[in-house]
Design a protein around this motif. Sequence first.
Motif, PDB file in Angstrom:
ATOM      1  N   THR A 183      -2.308  -4.940  23.056  1.00 17.99           N
ATOM      2  CA  THR A 183      -2.985  -4.997  21.760  1.00 17.99           C
ATOM      3  C   THR A 183      -4.412  -5.524  21.851  1.00 17.99           C
ATOM      4  N   GLN A 209      -2.612   1.606  24.920  1.00 17.31           N
ATOM      5  CA  GLN A 209      -1.634   0.676  24.353  1.00 17.31           C
ATOM      6  C   GLN A 209      -0.471   0.424  25.308  1.00 17.31           C
ATOM      7  N   ILE A 240       3.520  -3.868  24.979  1.00 16.75           N
ATOM      8  CA  ILE A 240       2.447  -3.205  24.239  1.00 16.75           C
ATOM      9  C   ILE A 240       1.141  -3.967  24.440  1.00 16.75           C
ATOM     10  N   VAL A 284     -10.493  -2.699  20.704  1.00 18.86           N
ATOM     11  CA  VAL A 284      -9.440  -3.427  21.414  1.00 18.86           C
ATOM     12  C   VAL A 284      -9.714  -4.937  21.440  1.00 18.86           C
TER      13      VAL A 284
END
Length: 354
Positions: free
Chosen positions: A179, A106, A177, A268
């Motif tokens: 994602t 992440q 981040i 993911v």
Amino acid sequence: MSREESEQILNPTSLSYRDAGVDIDAGDALVENIKPYAKRTMRPEVLGGIGGFGALVEISKKYREPVLVSGTDGVGTKLKLAFDWQRHDTVGIDLVAMSVNDILVQGAEPLFFLDYFACGKLDVPQATEVVKGIAAGCEQAGCALIGGETAEMPGMYPIGEYDLAGFAVGVVEKSAIITGQDIRPGDVVLGLASNGAHSNGYSLIRKIIERANPELDAPFANGQSLREAVIAPTRIYVKPLLALMQHLPVKGMAHITGGGITENTPRVLPDGVVAEIDAQSWPLPPLFQWLQQQGGVDAQEMYRTFNCGIGMVVVVAAEHAQTASEFLTQQGETVYTIGKIRQRDGAEHQTRVS
């Protein structure tokens, strides 16, 4: 009843915690043994060292909107081989790797790690070897070993055996981040080589070893015995991938743990895409060839149980794929272009290995 008999009933023989199976002195000796190894892992953010009731860590001021990312894991039944083979020096690396690699995907930089070591009777030399491995893993990941818990619980574990758990906390800039939501058809899937089976599938590995009854210490492959190939510690990908993220945009990463490539890569991916993985794009390492042959394991079962030689998946835009591969190679990783992202057709599984 005589006076002596009466006094024995009223004043039974005094018992201590050691008589009940818990040796406080041994616990203190372990703490002293591991302090120098923990000290080598310290970071500037850590306030104080091992020994307090809690560990204090501040967030670096280089982050404008810091987000904490945490992960926890164990080593699984790989510990059974550590007990059987008296190999306690690397399972600590496995413990750290399973958590730091998870939070890395992440975009998080691991800050600190805590461990939990539980046993029936504390063997100080054995526990010291385990914690030395934990410290070594923390050094590889660049995070601080700031504390932990040693629990001596008579009757809970057989003599010579223990259990391990740990957790890592990292930090990532909120805007950075990862994602996976930016992954699009046409993106490229890179695979970073594993060290071996890492810490997954060991119930099946042990079953195959039991069935095959091999000579574990005979030469096997790449200068290793089979025993060494099986017990090899999990690779820690933190430093190379943190460096890559500073170098170019990374769209998604998946740590290939329990569930293998087939089940971890979809974690993911956004809903509308599929990762098409070409199993011929990297060599199946000798350990996995041996496991498949000796266990008669179906190919798709291999890819959903083991990492099969790929410990981390990285998704980047096609225009960044070559640069990313070359950069990670310079960082010491073995990198393969293992697939591509395409549009998903209906409700098909989000990762296809063929």
